[in-house]
Design a protein around this motif. Structure first.
Motif, short mmCIF file in Angstrom:
data_model
loop_
_atom_site.label_atom_id
_atom_site.label_comp_id
_atom_site.label_asym_id
_atom_site.label_seq_id
_atom_site.Cartn_x
_atom_site.Cartn_y
_atom_site.Cartn_z
N GLY A 76 -9.01 -3.60 -1.52
CA GLY A 76 -8.92 -3.75 -0.07
C GLY A 76 -7.61 -4.40 0.34
N ALA A 77 -7.26 -5.49 -0.34
CA ALA A 77 -6.01 -6.19 -0.05
C ALA A 77 -4.80 -5.37 -0.48
CB ALA A 77 -6.00 -7.54 -0.74
N TYR A 78 -4.92 -4.68 -1.61
CA TYR A 78 -3.81 -3.87 -2.11
C TYR A 78 -3.45 -2.78 -1.11
CZ TYR A 78 -1.22 -0.63 -5.08
OH TYR A 78 -0.24 0.19 -5.60
N TRP A 79 -4.45 -2.07 -0.63
CA TRP A 79 -4.17 -0.97 0.30
C TRP A 79 -3.76 -1.49 1.68
CZ3 TRP A 79 -2.72 3.28 -1.48
CH2 TRP A 79 -3.27 3.83 -2.64
N ARG A 80 -4.23 -2.64 2.05
CA ARG A 80 -3.84 -3.21 3.34
C ARG A 80 -2.33 -3.40 3.40
NH1 ARG A 80 -7.55 -6.62 3.54
NH2 ARG A 80 -6.54 -8.50 2.77
N SER A 81 -1.76 -3.84 2.31
CA SER A 81 -0.31 -4.01 2.26
C SER A 81 0.41 -2.66 2.27
CB SER A 81 0.07 -4.79 1.00
OG SER A 81 1.47 -4.88 0.85
N ALA A 82 -0.10 -1.72 1.48
CA ALA A 82 0.55 -0.41 1.37
C ALA A 82 0.48 0.37 2.68
CB ALA A 82 -0.10 0.39 0.24
N MET A 83 -0.61 0.23 3.42
CA MET A 83 -0.81 1.02 4.62
C MET A 83 -0.20 0.42 5.88
SD MET A 83 -4.67 2.47 4.35
CE MET A 83 -5.28 3.28 2.88
N ALA A 84 0.26 -0.81 5.78
CA ALA A 84 0.75 -1.51 6.97
C ALA A 84 1.83 -0.74 7.73
CB ALA A 84 1.27 -2.90 6.59
N SER A 85 2.69 -0.05 7.00
CA SER A 85 3.76 0.70 7.66
C SER A 85 3.47 2.19 7.77
CB SER A 85 5.08 0.51 6.90
OG SER A 85 4.96 0.99 5.57
N VAL A 86 2.45 2.66 7.06
CA VAL A 86 2.17 4.10 7.02
C VAL A 86 1.19 4.54 8.11
CG1 VAL A 86 1.20 5.97 5.60
CG2 VAL A 86 2.66 4.22 4.56
N LEU A 87 0.10 3.80 8.28
CA LEU A 87 -0.95 4.22 9.22
C LEU A 87 -0.50 4.23 10.68
CD1 LEU A 87 -3.90 5.18 8.75
CD2 LEU A 87 -2.73 4.28 6.76
N PRO A 88 0.24 3.21 11.14
CA PRO A 88 0.65 3.25 12.55
C PRO A 88 1.45 4.50 12.92
CG PRO A 88 0.95 1.05 11.67
CD PRO A 88 0.63 1.94 10.50
N GLU A 89 2.12 5.13 11.92
CA GLU A 89 2.91 6.32 12.19
C GLU A 89 2.05 7.52 12.56
OE1 GLU A 89 5.31 7.06 8.79
OE2 GLU A 89 6.54 5.25 9.03
N VAL A 90 0.80 7.56 12.07
CA VAL A 90 -0.08 8.70 12.36
C VAL A 90 -1.13 8.36 13.42
CG1 VAL A 90 0.26 9.73 10.10
CG2 VAL A 90 -1.63 8.14 10.44
N ALA A 91 -1.26 7.10 13.75
CA ALA A 91 -2.24 6.67 14.75
C ALA A 91 -1.58 6.64 16.12
CB ALA A 91 -2.80 5.29 14.39
N ASP A 92 -1.21 7.83 16.61
CA ASP A 92 -0.42 7.89 17.84
C ASP A 92 -1.22 8.27 19.08
OD1 ASP A 92 -0.96 10.46 17.10
OD2 ASP A 92 1.10 11.18 17.17
N GLY A 93 -2.52 8.32 18.98
CA GLY A 93 -3.37 8.61 20.13
C GLY A 93 -4.65 7.80 20.02
N LEU A 94 -5.74 8.37 20.51
CA LEU A 94 -7.04 7.73 20.34
C LEU A 94 -7.38 7.63 18.86
CD1 LEU A 94 -9.88 6.76 21.35
CD2 LEU A 94 -10.53 9.19 21.34
N VAL A 95 -7.86 6.47 18.42
CA VAL A 95 -8.33 6.28 17.05
C VAL A 95 -9.84 6.02 17.10
CG1 VAL A 95 -8.15 4.91 14.94
CG2 VAL A 95 -6.11 5.33 16.33
N LEU A 96 -10.60 6.90 16.45
CA LEU A 96 -12.04 6.72 16.34
C LEU A 96 -12.33 6.21 14.94
CD1 LEU A 96 -14.99 6.99 17.18
CD2 LEU A 96 -14.84 9.45 16.71
N ASP A 97 -12.69 4.96 14.83
CA ASP A 97 -12.84 4.30 13.53
C ASP A 97 -14.32 4.24 13.15
OD1 ASP A 97 -12.70 2.77 11.27
OD2 ASP A 97 -11.59 1.11 12.18
N LEU A 98 -14.71 5.08 12.20
CA LEU A 98 -16.10 5.16 11.76
C LEU A 98 -16.28 4.61 10.34
CD1 LEU A 98 -16.98 8.73 13.09
CD2 LEU A 98 -17.30 6.53 14.22
N ARG A 99 -15.34 3.83 9.86
CA ARG A 99 -15.40 3.32 8.49
C ARG A 99 -16.43 2.20 8.35
NH1 ARG A 99 -9.51 1.27 7.77
NH2 ARG A 99 -9.96 0.66 9.92
N SER A 100 -16.95 2.06 7.14
CA SER A 100 -17.78 0.91 6.81
C SER A 100 -16.87 -0.30 6.61
CB SER A 100 -18.58 1.19 5.53
OG SER A 100 -17.70 1.56 4.47
N SER A 101 -17.47 -1.49 6.55
CA SER A 101 -16.67 -2.72 6.52
C SER A 101 -15.73 -2.80 5.32
CB SER A 101 -17.59 -3.94 6.55
OG SER A 101 -18.49 -3.93 5.46
N ALA A 102 -16.17 -2.35 4.15
CA ALA A 102 -15.32 -2.42 2.96
C ALA A 102 -14.05 -1.62 3.14
CB ALA A 102 -16.09 -1.93 1.73
#
Length: 261
Positions: A143-169
């Protein structure tokens, strides 16, 4: 619209081609991180079986998953949309979508993964066993490992409405912040029975799968969480606003399902 989904523990038995090409997967900024996690998982599963079972949290009946993980570098692959087979994906039923709806699914769905970080449904990956709650030798807590890796990647594709259906983990791997949070909506599924509401896991996964399918089939293009609520109401879902979003906190929508006898 970007829809964030959890993976499923249930996965297809095998792929039909391969091996996985990391540089061919979506979100190229995650390639190096994926390689590190993949190598760590394969190394773990090629070593002591008892250690691997403990690290991965596998029961005796799932020991066969260790051998499958050990062979991931040469394993057959298939689209991620076919790999995941749990309750949410059964109700989403990607294989039965028409061409237009499937195209929308390819553009909008993003499945989070302990091994791959996040993939689109057309990304070709082998079946595997590695949840986000695992602490792998080397990368550490995923969880922590990917949080660091995704910090700069995910905002680039989250450019509109984000529907977050993930479980807590899986939500721990990336949390929308700032302006992105203000246009993110989460969904809580409540079962109503005898006037009382409770959260039930099976209803939660099945309902989220049906919500996404209905949006894809209808060709709905909500731009904001408020638009999303309106779209779901028009599609016949019982939706209530639980909390309006802010600059730091996503919107929360409640979807209420009634027990069927």
């Amino acid at each position: 619209m970007l829809v964030l989904l959890p993976p499923s523990e249930g996965k297809a038995a095998s792929g039909d081609g391969g091996p996985v090409a990391l540089d061919g997967l979506s979100l190229a900024g995650l390639t190096a991180a994926r390689g590190e996690v993949l190598e760590a998982l394969v190394s773990l599963c090629r070593g002591d079986e008892d250690t691997a079972a403990e690290v991965l949290g596998l029961s005796p009946g799932l020991r066969g998953e260790i051998a499958r993980n050990a062979g991931l570098l040469s394993a057959g692959v298939r689209p991620a949309g076919e790999v995941y087979t749990g309750v949410l994906f059964d109700n989403l039923s990607l294989a039965t979508l028409d061409e237009a709806a499937y195209g929308r699914a390819e553009r909008s769905l993003l499945v989070f993964s302990g091994l791959w970080g996040a993939v689109r449904i057309a990304d070709r990956i082998p079946p595997y066993r590695c949840s986000m709650g695992v602490k792998l030798p080397g990368p550490g807590a995923l969880g922590a490992y990917w949080r660091s890796a995704m910090a700069s990647v995910l905002p680039e594709v989250a450019d509109g409405l984000v529907l977050d259906l993930r479980s807590s983990a899986y939500a721990a791997a990336w949390k929308p912040a700032g302006e992105v949070a203000s246009r993110t909506a989460t969904v809580r599924v409540l079962q109503e029975r005898n006037g009382k509401r409770t959260v039930v896991s099976h209803f939660n996964k099945a309902t989220k799968g049906r919500l996404v399918r209905d949006l894809l089939v209808a060709g709905a293009e909500p731009k904001t969480p408020a638009d999303l609520m309106d779209a779901l109401l028009e599609l016949g879902h019982r939706v209530e606003l639980a909390a309006q979003g802010t600059a730091r906190k996503p919107w929360q929508l409640d979807v209420v399902v009634t027990e069927v006898h």
